[in-house]
Design an enzyme around this catalytic site. Structure first.
Site, PDB file in Angstrom:
ATOM      1  N   CYS A  34      -1.682   9.443  31.355  1.00 51.24           N
ATOM      2  CA  CYS A  34      -0.786   8.923  30.098  1.00 51.24           C
ATOM      3  C   CYS A  34       0.348   8.550  30.901  1.00 51.24           C
ATOM      4  CB  CYS A  34      -0.666  10.073  29.261  1.00 51.24           C
ATOM      5  SG  CYS A  34      -2.152  10.583  28.436  1.00 51.24           S
ATOM      6  N   CYS A 104       8.931  13.544  26.286  1.00 54.09           N
ATOM      7  CA  CYS A 104       9.232  14.163  27.596  1.00 54.09           C
ATOM      8  C   CYS A 104       9.923  15.359  27.737  1.00 54.09           C
ATOM      9  CB  CYS A 104       9.885  12.926  28.404  1.00 54.09           C
ATOM     10  SG  CYS A 104       9.287  11.234  28.269  1.00 54.09           S
TER      11      CYS A 104
HETATM   12  S1  FES Z   1       6.632  10.423  30.754  1.00 52.84           S
HETATM   13 FE1  FES Z   1       5.775   8.792  29.636  1.00 52.84          FE
HETATM   14  S2  FES Z   1       7.248   8.441  28.379  1.00 52.84           S
HETATM   15 FE2  FES Z   1       8.041   9.929  29.623  1.00 52.84          FE
END
Ligand code: FES
Ligand SMILES: Cc1ncc(COP(=O)(O)O)c(C=O)c1O
Ligand SMILES: Cc1ncc(COP(=O)(O)O)c(C=O)c1O
Ligand code: FES
Lengths: 124, 383, 383
Positions: A34, A104
């Protein structure tokens, strides 16, 4: 993406970014698939105080800035106090994050918790 | 230094000069009878001729739209709704621009069937796959000319021949190729072809759809009889004039720019691959746009790279999830079959003809510095 | 003297000044991360706020489009396709703008049922007719605010209340009223409202659709996530900035302009009717726009009148068949129940705030001369 000046500062000049060889708690959260992976290292002393903390992060600007920020918030706190650091605390200290980037800051808080859990397991 | 010309370009001074009078002076509605209206009409006609000339079409085959996305929607929905009761199968690729992809997803919700051809590691379809996908129910093939993220070019001529043999309508999105390589509707064998102005130093909010004589579509915007009844609405005269001029300039300078840009691109590739360990180029090395290159760096994330480069004065883009508002990794890079982690470490550099001042050595030095800084921070980098 | 401001208007100097930097300097794509992209995003946000303020809406209720026609299409098809399986009946009037009328005609070809409310001789619907037309199957009412040919204003507030009571979505086309009379989405009780920039001294090729919070539509242009996923395509930043500025100016000066223009209009009506025999005003004398008047002169044909006036320096328009490319008498005037012969003798004068220099006496003299010249030639004129 409108990052605050503080986010940009922590991104461009990250604090405590290094691998800690003598850590007694290490937590890794996120999923590189991701686009984010964060490792938090802590060294907790005999008084249960986080004496040293550092991070390594693969991720966006917000992921790096929140990692950096949480090391500043947590250092010098007891483990109990550190566990209370919430996602919002991190975002607030950075003068806010864009809505799509709020997760985050979750990552940073989760990373610290994982490191503390690991420390407790190591010291049982 | 702006290195994101595939996202949008600067309107050139020459184009802007040509547009200027159509705001405060020559403001007539082209549908009106009196002089100021007729002047606007003439300006439209000239622009239409220029766009037609640039792609070897006839002026009456050019329909002006509000941009590349509208052109794609008009082409695809226009054919799908026209053939509503004659067939429901459409063929495309796995990595079209969202304007095509999302339109097809919408048609799927209306019971159309869509086949997505694989693009393999090099980002190019296999013509054999296409042949196999065609059924009696196929009404439309829509395959992009040049990809907007990695710049690979599809074998449009060949696809067009197959489509023609089978009597299937063929649309291509030439938004990224137009003005960069030759786009000739006769050679390409297409029925429909989408263009956008702001990718070739023209204004934003203008585009065109080439519709081959004889091909019929249902309008997307119904209303007044503008654009031969195919696209209603008072024409964006200034924008269209600017687009026309941009087409003229792009055609005149096509070869010169091609040579210049591909030389810079090749130098850039050579130096990046030579300087930065574990760096790669995404997509085919031969069938590609002259002005675009997409790199991949192990163990780093694209958004942070872009922010570091921006801080040093370079604007570029990435296919990384974390840069978009969607937080979903680039479907284009994913379609290449890359490891999901690697998809996040991509960087797209796209040049413009005005990129003369681009100092490749200086840039590569900055880039190498940024990459190693991020790798130092990365838990995935253990070298 | 330009007297066709309902067809289109001149971009004002103030608006053009505001737009200028967004062509060759601030050319960033609002979806990009770096500074020049963020500047474009900010400019969009400001424009959105200005449009919202001008109609008492929230910024997130404003979707920018490529013009009034696109806004109408997005509203009507957007609702029709959203409610596809819940109802197929739509109510409108007999004399909507083609952007509404042709869209509905298309929906009829897809088995939607449309009721066209009569507008009577004064060009205004009866609310009783509307009430009677509503059925359980009614999904949408679309009724224009001000008519573009005769300027009559519909009782939108009342219609909106009825729609709300019955839980039916209500769209109004406010392209002609916006900037001329108050347009307040809260007071008007509408779910959807169409605007166009080039009717209020903004640039052509830009418009907006107000979509009330909670009302959902199917996009017309699918693709990237711009405009909250409701209207894809790289935003026409310069055009949107110009539109925003034009909205701001129009709101600030609304009352002043209303007073000035309606005074000129009233003087014009008085003098024309007093000077030219067998001349009439089409449509209601009370519920009308301040800047527009539609005259009717017995026994002459509109196109020839317009050409004579143009030769004398006045640009105006007609609803006559022979002036358009369609050769079909104005459906608006026909809807008023006028004798078909009379429909051809119409003249629309539409003023702009900058029409200060308009000398009514001089114009009426010219007009009277032109009318009598044409009547002398006309076999229909035996007075
Ligand atoms: S680490 Fe993927 S949006 Fe911040
Ligand atoms: C009432 C009305 N609706 C819609 C439109 C269409 O607007 P545009 O020309 O911006 O597409 C116009 C003007 O042409 C109009 O007068
Ligand atoms: C391949 C491709 N198609 C379509 C579009 C859409 O064009 P526009 O932004 O003019 O709507 C773009 C650019 O955004 C593109 O790169
Ligand atoms: S009289 Fe010539 S077009 Fe009607």
């Amino acid at each position: 993406m409108d990052y605050s000046e503080k986010v940009m500062d922590h991104f461009a000049n990250p604090r405590n970014c290094r691998k800690m060889e003598d850590a007694n708690g290490v937590g890794t959260v996120g999923n590189p698939t991701c686009g984010d992976l964060m490792t938090i290292y802590i060294k907790v002393n005999d008084d249960d105080v986080i004496e040293d903390i550092s991070f390594q992060t693969f991720g966006c600007g917000a992921a790096i800035a929140t990692s950096s920020m949480i090391t500043e918030i947590a250092v010098g706190k007891t483990v109990e106090e550190a566990l209370k650091i919430s996602r919002n605390d991190v975002a607030e200290e950075l003068d806010g994050l864009p809505p799509v980037k709020m997760h985050c800051s979750n990552l940073a808080a989760d990373g610290l918790q994982a490191a503390i859990e690991n420390y407790r397991e190591n010291n049982q | 230094m702006y290195l994101d010309n595939s996202a949008t370009t600067q309107v050139s001074e020459e184009v802007f000069e040509e547009m200027k009078p159509y705001f405060t002076e020559e403001f007539g509605n082209p549908s009106t009878l009196y002089k100021i209206g007729r002047e606007s009409k003439k300006a439209l006609d000239q622009a239409r001729q220029r766009v037609a000339d640039a792609i070897n079409a006839k002026p009456e085959e050019i329909i002006f739209t509000g941009g590349g996305s509208e052109s794609d929607n008009l082409a695809i929905k226009g054919i799908a709704f026209k053939f509503l009761n004659q067939g429901k199968h459409i063929i495309t690729t796995e990595f079209e621009h969202p304007a095509v992809k999302e339109t097809l997803a919408y048609l799927e919700s209306l019971d159309f069937k869509v086949t997505y051809l694989p693009v393999y590691e090099n980002g190019i379809i296999k013509v054999e796959d296409l042949k196999e996908a065609i059924t009696d129910d196929t009404i439309l093939i829509t395959i992009m000319h040049g990809n907007n993220e990695i710049g690979t070019i599809q074998p449009i001529e060949e696809i067009g021949e197959i489509a023609r043999e089978k009597g299937i309508i063929f649309h291509t999105d030439a938004v990224q190729t137009f003005g960069k390589i030759e786009v000739d509707v006769e050679k390409l064998n297409v029925n429909l072809l989408s263009l956008s102005s702001h990718k070739i130093n023209g204004p934003k909010g203008v585009g065109a759809l080439y519709i081959k004589k004889g091909t019929r579509v249902i309008p997307l915007i119904h209303g007044g009889g503008q654009e031969r009844g195919i696209r209603a609405g008072t024409e964006n005269v200034a924008g269209i004039v600017g687009f026309g001029k941009a087409c003229e300039l792009a055609s005149e300078q096509l070869e010169e720019h091609h040579e210049k840009l591909s030389a810079i691109r090749d130098e850039l590739i050579e130096k990046v691959l030579g300087t930065i360990p574990e760096s790669y180029v995404n997509g085919d090395m031969e069938q590609r746009l002259p002005n675009l290159v997409n790199f991949r760096f192990k163990a780093i994330e694209g958004e942070s790279l872009i922010l570091l480069l921006d801080a040093q004065g370079y604007q570029a883009s990435t296919g990384s999830a974390c840069s978009s508002n969607k937080l979903e990794a680039s479907p284009v890079l994913t379609a290449l079959g890359l490891d999901p982690v690697d998809v996040h470490g991509s960087l797209r550099i796209s040049l413009a003809p005005e990129s003369d001042a681009f100092d490749v050595d200086e840039f590569v030095e900055t880039l190498a510095g940024a990459v190693s800084r991020l790798r130092e921070m990365s838990p995935l980098w253990n070298q």
